[in-house]
Design an enzyme around this catalytic site. Structure first.
Site, PDB file in Angstrom:
ATOM      1  N   ASN A  98       0.873  -1.179   0.000  1.00 10.31           N
ATOM      2  CA  ASN A  98       0.000   0.000   0.000  1.00 10.31           C
ATOM      3  C   ASN A  98       0.909   1.228   0.000  1.00 10.31           C
ATOM      4  O   ASN A  98       1.502   1.552   1.021  1.00 10.31           O
ATOM      5  CB  ASN A  98      -0.900  -0.024   1.244  1.00 10.31           C
ATOM      6  CG  ASN A  98      -1.748   1.236   1.346  1.00 10.31           C
ATOM      7  OD1 ASN A  98      -1.847   2.009   0.386  1.00 10.31           O
ATOM      8  ND2 ASN A  98      -2.366   1.445   2.508  1.00 10.31           N
ATOM      9  N   TRP A  99       0.988   1.866  -1.162  1.00 11.24           N
ATOM     10  CA  TRP A  99       1.903   3.001  -1.305  1.00 11.24           C
ATOM     11  C   TRP A  99       1.318   4.293  -0.719  1.00 11.24           C
ATOM     12  O   TRP A  99       1.989   5.311  -0.698  1.00 11.24           O
ATOM     13  CB  TRP A  99       2.245   3.220  -2.780  1.00 11.24           C
ATOM     14  CG  TRP A  99       3.311   2.297  -3.294  1.00 11.24           C
ATOM     15  CD1 TRP A  99       3.996   1.342  -2.591  1.00 11.24           C
ATOM     16  CD2 TRP A  99       3.833   2.258  -4.628  1.00 11.24           C
ATOM     17  NE1 TRP A  99       4.906   0.720  -3.401  1.00 11.24           N
ATOM     18  CE2 TRP A  99       4.824   1.256  -4.660  1.00 11.24           C
ATOM     19  CE3 TRP A  99       3.552   2.969  -5.801  1.00 11.24           C
ATOM     20  CZ2 TRP A  99       5.538   0.966  -5.825  1.00 11.24           C
ATOM     21  CZ3 TRP A  99       4.251   2.668  -6.958  1.00 11.24           C
ATOM     22  CH2 TRP A  99       5.240   1.676  -6.966  1.00 11.24           C
ATOM     23  N   LYS A 100       0.070   4.250  -0.312  1.00  5.41           N
ATOM     24  CA  LYS A 100      -0.584   5.442   0.261  1.00  5.41           C
ATOM     25  C   LYS A 100      -0.304   6.656  -0.636  1.00  5.41           C
ATOM     26  O   LYS A 100      -0.251   6.510  -1.856  1.00  5.41           O
ATOM     27  CB  LYS A 100      -0.088   5.675   1.687  1.00  5.41           C
ATOM     28  CG  LYS A 100      -0.124   4.414   2.543  1.00  5.41           C
ATOM     29  CD  LYS A 100       0.115   4.679   3.990  1.00  5.41           C
ATOM     30  CE  LYS A 100       0.196   3.349   4.715  1.00  5.41           C
ATOM     31  NZ  LYS A 100      -0.042   3.448   6.124  1.00  5.41           N
ATOM     32  N   HIS A 134      -9.799   1.339   4.367  1.00  4.19           N
ATOM     33  CA  HIS A 134      -8.540   1.436   5.123  1.00  4.19           C
ATOM     34  C   HIS A 134      -8.768   2.345   6.329  1.00  4.19           C
ATOM     35  O   HIS A 134      -9.525   3.312   6.256  1.00  4.19           O
ATOM     36  CB  HIS A 134      -7.439   1.997   4.213  1.00  4.19           C
ATOM     37  CG  HIS A 134      -6.075   1.872   4.818  1.00  4.19           C
ATOM     38  ND1 HIS A 134      -5.616   2.739   5.774  1.00  4.19           N
ATOM     39  CD2 HIS A 134      -5.084   0.964   4.622  1.00  4.19           C
ATOM     40  CE1 HIS A 134      -4.391   2.370   6.143  1.00  4.19           C
ATOM     41  NE2 HIS A 134      -4.044   1.301   5.462  1.00  4.19           N
ATOM     42  N   GLU A 146      -7.076   4.613   7.567  1.00  2.00           N
ATOM     43  CA  GLU A 146      -6.785   6.043   7.329  1.00  2.00           C
ATOM     44  C   GLU A 146      -7.959   6.711   6.633  1.00  2.00           C
ATOM     45  O   GLU A 146      -8.252   7.889   6.871  1.00  2.00           O
ATOM     46  CB  GLU A 146      -5.485   6.182   6.515  1.00  2.00           C
ATOM     47  CG  GLU A 146      -4.275   5.845   7.374  1.00  2.00           C
ATOM     48  CD  GLU A 146      -3.073   5.314   6.614  1.00  2.00           C
ATOM     49  OE1 GLU A 146      -3.027   5.426   5.372  1.00  2.00           O
ATOM     50  OE2 GLU A 146      -2.175   4.762   7.277  1.00  2.00           O
ATOM     51  N   GLU A 190      -6.059  -5.264  10.048  1.00  2.00           N
ATOM     52  CA  GLU A 190      -4.991  -4.314  10.333  1.00  2.00           C
ATOM     53  C   GLU A 190      -5.277  -3.593  11.645  1.00  2.00           C
ATOM     54  O   GLU A 190      -6.046  -2.615  11.662  1.00  2.00           O
ATOM     55  CB  GLU A 190      -4.909  -3.267   9.223  1.00  2.00           C
ATOM     56  CG  GLU A 190      -4.612  -3.829   7.857  1.00  2.00           C
ATOM     57  CD  GLU A 190      -3.937  -2.804   6.972  1.00  2.00           C
ATOM     58  OE1 GLU A 190      -2.823  -3.072   6.533  1.00  2.00           O
ATOM     59  OE2 GLU A 190      -4.519  -1.724   6.754  1.00  2.00           O
ATOM     60  N   GLY A 206       2.058   1.671  10.635  1.00  2.00           N
ATOM     61  CA  GLY A 206       3.045   2.748  10.554  1.00  2.00           C
ATOM     62  C   GLY A 206       3.719   3.063  11.875  1.00  2.00           C
ATOM     63  O   GLY A 206       4.372   4.105  12.008  1.00  2.00           O
ATOM     64  N   SER A 264       2.861  -2.842  10.116  1.00  3.35           N
ATOM     65  CA  SER A 264       4.324  -2.920  10.292  1.00  3.35           C
ATOM     66  C   SER A 264       4.913  -4.267   9.891  1.00  3.35           C
ATOM     67  O   SER A 264       5.846  -4.763  10.527  1.00  3.35           O
ATOM     68  CB  SER A 264       4.710  -2.552  11.733  1.00  3.35           C
ATOM     69  OG  SER A 264       4.292  -1.229  12.022  1.00  3.35           O
ATOM     70  N   GLY A 312       2.554  -1.435   4.181  1.00  6.44           N
ATOM     71  CA  GLY A 312       2.746  -0.016   3.882  1.00  6.44           C
ATOM     72  C   GLY A 312       4.207   0.308   3.630  1.00  6.44           C
ATOM     73  O   GLY A 312       4.745   0.047   2.549  1.00  6.44           O
TER      74      GLY A 312
HETATM   75  C1  PEP Z   1      -1.049  -0.095   5.760  1.00  3.06           C
HETATM   76  O1  PEP Z   1      -1.013   1.064   5.431  1.00  3.06           O
HETATM   77  O2  PEP Z   1      -1.988  -0.799   5.372  1.00  3.06           O
HETATM   78  C2  PEP Z   1       0.032  -0.640   6.579  1.00  3.06           C
HETATM   79  C3  PEP Z   1      -0.102  -1.845   7.049  1.00  3.06           C
HETATM   80  O3  PEP Z   1       1.123   0.165   6.807  1.00  3.06           O
HETATM   81  P1  PEP Z   1       2.508  -0.253   7.532  1.00  3.06           P
HETATM   82  O4  PEP Z   1       2.949  -1.548   6.914  1.00  3.06           O
HETATM   83  O5  PEP Z   1       3.444   0.865   7.233  1.00  3.06           O
HETATM   84  O6  PEP Z   1       2.214  -0.409   8.982  1.00  3.06           O
END
Ligand code: PEP
Length: 249
Positions: free
Chosen positions: A9-11, A95, A97, A168, A174, A214, A235
């Site tokens: 997930n490049w956000k 998601h 976010e 998640e 993050g 993470s 992410g």
């Molecule tokens: C995500 O944005 O879905 C995510 C899991 O991010 P990260 O791996 O950076 O925690």
């Protein structure tokens, strides 16, 4: 046997130039390789055509959101058929976010899932997860059940098995903190039970459930070794080619 699925997930990261450089390097380093999983990245809308132009045939292009109607006066939104034109095959829905910063609710997420399945061949990656406060109050399973039941309302039975669900925990996204493999397995198994109770065990056994939060090359193996974890939504560790290749390996 469920095939593993690993999606970056490049956000809101990477310009078109950076996306192109990523793909060029990824292609160079993986020429002639095949990975034992479905894999790809969810990129911002401006990068989707770069991925379409540069990607190898089995590299999945995913989007990070879509709207729940065909077209119209919805400034800033994108429709499912616009994504399909760009060879997008998966779309992340709900998601945390988007729930937190863009007011997405279980109801709006449900509308999107219904629309995606009725209007397109896109496959949703439905995200769910609890906040730190909910985790500390041991409300994880209650929250997940509410999110899943509300999200799947009115979906057709035949569509459910195509779904990917990403568990998640919000406190792990993050932050560098992760759920333990045992905690993640326990929630993913609960998600499968919820789907089995709503539909059937046979359908639930086909749904792929990812863990996200993470995930890194150093810890992905322990998650994927769990019986109900069928992949990862990643992410920050998906942003560098070397890390992404290590994740897939
Ligand atoms: C995500 O944005 O879905 C995510 C899991 O991010 P990260 O791996 O950076 O925690």
């Amino acid at each position: 046997m469920r095939k593993k699925i690993i999606i970056g997930n490049w956000k809101m990261y990477k310009t078109m130039k950076e996306a192109e450089e990523f793909l060029t390097e990824f292609n160079e380093q993986t020429t002639g390789w095949s990975f034992d999983c479905d894999y790809g990245v969810a990129a911002s809308f401006t990068n989707l055509h770069v991925l379409k132009a540069k990607k190898a045939s089995d590299f999945i292009i995913a989007a990070q959101n879509c709207h729940d109607q065909a077209q119209g006066a919805f400034t800033g939104e994108v429709a499912t058929n616009m994504l399909e034109e760009l060879d997008v095959s998966y779309v992340i829905i709900g998601h945390s976010e988007r729930r937190e910063y863009f007011n997405e609710t279980n109801e709006s997420i449900n509308r999107k899932l219904n629309w995606i399945f009725s209007s397109s061949k896109l496959l949703p990656i439905l995200c769910c997860g609890e906040t730190l406060a909910q985790y500390e109050k041991q409300e994880t399973k209650k929250v997940i059940e509410e999110q899943i039941k509300a999200a799947l309302k009115d979906l057709k039975q035949e569509d459910i098995s195509k779904l990917v669900i990403a568990y998640e925990p919000i406190w792990a996204i993050g932050t560098g903190k992760t759920a333990t493999d045992v905690e993640a397995q326990s929630v993913c198994s609960e998600i499968r039970n919820i789907v089995a109770n709503l539909y059937s065990k046979d359908i639930a056994d086909q749904v792929r459930i990812q863990y996200g939060g993470s995930v890194k090359p150093e810890n992905i193996k322990t998650f994927l070794a769990q019986p109900d974890i069928d992949g990862a939504l990643v992410g920050s560790a998906s942003l560098k080619v070397a890390d992404f290749i290590n994740l897939l390996n």
